[in-house]
Enzyme design. Sequence first.
Site, PDB file in Angstrom:
ATOM      1  N   ASP A 188      -3.870   7.242   0.384  1.00 23.31           N
ATOM      2  CA  ASP A 188      -2.827   6.324  -0.067  1.00 23.31           C
ATOM      3  C   ASP A 188      -1.574   6.515   0.781  1.00 23.31           C
ATOM      4  O   ASP A 188      -1.674   6.815   1.969  1.00 23.31           O
ATOM      5  CB  ASP A 188      -2.549   6.600  -1.556  1.00 23.31           C
ATOM      6  CG  ASP A 188      -2.130   5.367  -2.328  1.00 23.31           C
ATOM      7  OD1 ASP A 188      -1.022   4.860  -2.061  1.00 23.31           O
ATOM      8  OD2 ASP A 188      -2.887   4.909  -3.193  1.00 23.31           O
ATOM      9  N   HIS A 246       3.668   4.659  -4.047  1.00 24.18           N
ATOM     10  CA  HIS A 246       2.416   4.276  -4.687  1.00 24.18           C
ATOM     11  C   HIS A 246       1.465   5.463  -4.841  1.00 24.18           C
ATOM     12  O   HIS A 246       0.844   5.658  -5.892  1.00 24.18           O
ATOM     13  CB  HIS A 246       1.793   3.179  -3.826  1.00 24.18           C
ATOM     14  CG  HIS A 246       0.556   2.566  -4.349  1.00 24.18           C
ATOM     15  ND1 HIS A 246      -0.702   3.023  -4.030  1.00 24.18           N
ATOM     16  CD2 HIS A 246       0.360   1.495  -5.147  1.00 24.18           C
ATOM     17  CE1 HIS A 246      -1.615   2.263  -4.608  1.00 24.18           C
ATOM     18  NE2 HIS A 246      -0.999   1.323  -5.288  1.00 24.18           N
ATOM     19  N   SER A 429      -4.833  -1.009  -8.485  1.00 24.88           N
ATOM     20  CA  SER A 429      -4.525   0.342  -7.999  1.00 24.88           C
ATOM     21  C   SER A 429      -4.439   1.335  -9.125  1.00 24.88           C
ATOM     22  O   SER A 429      -4.753   2.510  -8.970  1.00 24.88           O
ATOM     23  CB  SER A 429      -3.170   0.343  -7.291  1.00 24.88           C
ATOM     24  OG  SER A 429      -3.283  -0.011  -5.966  1.00 24.88           O
TER      25      SER A 429
END
Length: 604
Positions: A188, A246, A429
């Site tokens: 990520d 994120h 996600s």
Amino acid sequence: MYQFSRLSACALAAAISVAVLGAADAAGPRFVVRATEAPSSRAAADAMTRRYIVRYRNGTAQRASTLQALGAARTALSRSGIAAAKPGLSVRHLRRLAGGADVIELSRPLDRVSSAALLRTLASDPAVAYAEPDRLLQHTGMAAPSLMPNDPYLAQYQWHLHSPIGGINAPAAWDKSNGAGVVVAVIDTGITDHNDLDGNMLPGYDFISDAFVSRRPTDERVAGAHDYGDWNNDDTQCPLRSSSFHGTHVAGTVAEMTNNGRGMAGVAHGAKVLPVRVLGRCGGYLSDIADAVVWASGGSVPGVPANTNPAEVINMSLGGPGACDVTLQSAIDTAVANGTTVVVAAGNDNDDASGYAPASCNNTITVGATRVTGGRASYSNYGSHVDLSAPGGGGGVDGYDGYVWQALNDSLTAPELGAQVYGGMSGTSMASPHVAGTVALVQSIAPAPLTPAQVEALLKGTARAFPVAIPSATPMGSGILNAKAALNEVVPCQGPDCESSARPIANKMPVGGLSGAIGTELLYSLDVPVGASGLSFMTYGGSGDVSLLVSYGTVPTALAADVRSVRPGNSESARIAVARAGTYYIKVVGVKAFAGVTLEARHN
């Protein structure tokens, strides 16, 4: 899921929402809505590209020598006419990937037409096995328990872990496992410092090979996975945007520290997260992601030290439009061959997942997103490639508590300029790491490590039915992830007398009035004499939906049953062609709530 564009766009996927919860004080928690819906990844699919992946066939001069590979790329530029049309355009060899392909980079990007011409020319070379753009990928994020830890925000905000309607039944699973001993790689944006995460983080690695994308001084890959922020203030490269952090949020869902009297909880809080940074400003290159997948699973990558903590599970909350790239599929196949389960997000484009990667790649568990209600989140991709669903949140649709909540940083740029907080996001996600965390729970207590195929069958077989109708035009897999049921199948009972709880039934004597909620398991036993024939088991009548599992000598599970019947409704039938003398165990499982069902066993 961090959405990736076909080439170089860095816009987030649709249905991206963020709310931030600060530390609690006398006035209560504070909320900040930080991001709203962003452009679809489809709109960015025709962006420019400057990097390409070329795999030369074994036995060719180009395969044997990177200098020969570079020379062949220069020849292709000339043959395609692009070099003549664009004076001063040059090409350099960046690296050789783990799978043997070469990454080449042009001095300036090509538009869609020129890029297609170059790819056609490369593909026409008999020495080339395949050639494809090294496209930039982006995240797709932000779009009654028996054990309840003491994390102060768990009960109020983390519905996705414990809600009987929309959650994954995690607290009940924690009675059996917390994921101890398992490594989960989160591929990520990297990780930021957070005192509710740090204790479960391994060192990781930064695979970003472009200084503009990484915000580091050079193009070199480096140890560590610090997230420098993925904000962009240069709209000549990709759209302007703030940092998402994120990877921190995704890692929190997997393994945020739990029962520590602080913040929130993670699904597999006894596991360790291996953060692998592949996404930065404007996204991340396919070649970097592919190498990261191989490395995270314990494979060898040229120029990168060996991974001393190979992951049993990889989570990729990233994706974008287009069929699964050869480079990415090869990397996933390598990881699965290494025994690593690969979990990916379905995508946030309200579209069929078959048109997106890695959602459409083989050998993955592809996860769709559901809301507080247990219904499909409006942004979630769907279709036959979606294996099962998990909470992704509805964001503003369901109010602040409709988000998926985990650790976060509240800076709009660099993490050092922000504070450690807890944030709510919505997107596929957020759904994917619920599944990755549950895989860690399963592998932690499995008597022997399950293969990726066994893990997929287990999770799909134990998923609970959607509490609301899912339209046939937008299928979302086998159901909603059920952590407790998955663990019950791995370790169905405790102690040496596992079968002692089975209720005995007699030949040709129906047992009626069976009822239970979703996930209920009723266990029965039948003693079969020597010489019996025509052995069969059946359920019928009543309402709801049950499945029927039968095994000889041991309690059947979703992974291991001699015979099974899983037709819709209550009319199930399982037959044994050659009966053995001894005890058969019969399990009736509530696929949905059921009532008034009859079980019968028969033999001659």
